[in-house]
Design a protein around this motif. Structure first.
Motif, PDB file in Angstrom:
ATOM      1  N   PRO A  45      -2.890  -0.573   0.555  1.00 16.15           N
ATOM      2  CA  PRO A  45      -3.410   0.788   0.327  1.00 16.15           C
ATOM      3  C   PRO A  45      -2.315   1.838   0.146  1.00 16.15           C
ATOM      4  CG  PRO A  45      -4.651  -0.294   2.070  1.00 16.15           C
ATOM      5  CD  PRO A  45      -3.499  -1.207   1.732  1.00 16.15           C
ATOM      6  N   ALA A  47       0.735   1.432  -1.138  1.00 14.22           N
ATOM      7  CA  ALA A  47       1.304   1.303  -2.481  1.00 14.22           C
ATOM      8  C   ALA A  47       0.308   1.757  -3.543  1.00 14.22           C
ATOM      9  CB  ALA A  47       1.716  -0.155  -2.725  1.00 14.22           C
ATOM     10  N   TRP A  48      -0.962   1.472  -3.301  1.00 18.19           N
ATOM     11  CA  TRP A  48      -1.988   1.914  -4.245  1.00 18.19           C
ATOM     12  C   TRP A  48      -2.037   3.444  -4.300  1.00 18.19           C
ATOM     13  CZ3 TRP A  48      -7.930   1.558  -3.121  1.00 18.19           C
ATOM     14  CH2 TRP A  48      -8.643   1.975  -4.266  1.00 18.19           C
ATOM     15  N   LEU A  49      -1.898   4.085  -3.121  1.00 17.62           N
ATOM     16  CA  LEU A  49      -1.895   5.554  -3.098  1.00 17.62           C
ATOM     17  C   LEU A  49      -0.734   6.088  -3.944  1.00 17.62           C
ATOM     18  CD1 LEU A  49      -2.848   8.310  -2.006  1.00 17.62           C
ATOM     19  CD2 LEU A  49      -1.311   7.945  -0.059  1.00 17.62           C
TER      20      LEU A  49
END
Lengths: 114, 202
Positions: A45, A47-49
């Protein structure tokens, strides 16, 4: 005739063109498919942000929003420098590139259910 | 819904940690036209030649890596080191056809049928076929192998080591499958005699 400046600073970053994202919340991850290179990646999450914030703004602005977002969350925050490390990792994988999204064919697309 | 969640919502649910991203190796493809049989050496056996009728076939099938299957292929087609006519496969065939059940009432009942390699895109299996003109129990079969290998070891250590090397390639694999197939054509009235009584009228 005056000096022509680029339309965006060189430290602007954006997601790679055509990237397709599919969150898999039950596994705590987001899958990112790069169709140009036929590569599939998994992002946690955090890295996705970072990836989601890379919309062509300068890194400093993205880092500021990253920090603001994390401050609003309960629980321990990542160690200092997490944004830089995460961004470097995404760039090394080719998921984030330097430049403005206007220079690309498309921005990241969210996958629909099959 | 899965496709509506945002990274912030997932972070709120799971907490923030060190950012992690990695590539998933979702598929590994080899070249579809990967040359398998080396130039100049054909398949190790051109066909099955059987004299007499078989009662059973023992089929040893090993799923090997590309390198393993190629090693078996090389072994089978390598000429004998002493310069005599034949290949390693000749020796393997002799061991099976002449060595199994030697010095017993079942002598001469085993036939080396061949070693066959199936090299497709998704599999590379090696199948060693042994024909038996009379069905035997598993214990008899195992004993025959033990005796044949012991005799080979005592007679010619280098030859034994060569044969052992290929048997190890086939039998030491986790995915080796040994099947004992009873052939109906050899056991009943289909060809006019039974394996128990021998050829009709004989």
């Amino acid at each position: 005739m005056g000096l022509t400046l680029p339309s965006f600073p060189t430290d602007c970053v954006s997601a790679a063109p055509g990237l397709r994202l599919r969150p898999v919340p039950e596994m705590g991850t987001c899958l990112a498919y790069d169709p140009d290179r036929a590569r599939l990646h998994t992002l946690n999450p955090t890295a996705w942000l970072i990836l989601s914030l890379c919309d062509g703004r300068p890194r400093a602005a993205i880092a500021a929003e990253f920090a603001t977002t994390l401050r609003g969350l309960a629980g321990p925050a990542p160690e200092q420098g997490a944004f830089s490390r995460g961004l470097a990792r995404l760039m090394s994988l080719g998921l984030v590139i330097t430049g403005s999204p206007q220079t690309r064919s498309s921005s990241p697309q969210k996958e629909t259910a099959p | 819904m899965t496709d509506r969640i945002t990274p912030r919502e997932l972070l709120a649910r799971l907490g923030a940690g060190e950012p992690q991203a990695g590539e998933i190796v979702s598929e590994v493809r080899t070249e579809a036209a990967l040359p398998f049989f080396h130039e100049g050496s054909g398949a190790p056996a051109g066909g099955i030649t059987v004299t007499g009728s078989l009662a059973a076939i023992v089929s040893v099938t090993a799923e090997l890596s590309w390198q393993g299957a190629a090693a078996v292929q090389d072994w089978l087609t390598d000429p004998l080191p002493d310069g005599s006519l034949g290949t390693n496969e000749t020796e393997l065939g002799e061991l099976i056809s002449e060595g199994l059940f030697a010095d017993s009432e079942l002598a001469g009942t085993a036939r080396y049928l061949g070693t066959f390699i199936v090299a497709g895109q998704a599999k590379r299996s090696v199948k060693l076929l042994i024909g038996l003109t009379r069905p035997v129990s598993e214990a008899q079969y195992a004993t025959a192998w033990a005796k044949a290998l012991a005799a080979a070891k005592g007679a010619d250590r280098a030859r034994f080591d060569r044969i052992r090397s290929v048997l190890a390639m086939l039998l030491d694999e986790e995915n080796v499958k040994v099947e004992r197939l009873l052939l109906l054509s050899g056991v009943g009235d289909l060809i006019g005699h039974s394996i128990a009584s021998g050829p009709a009228g004989g």
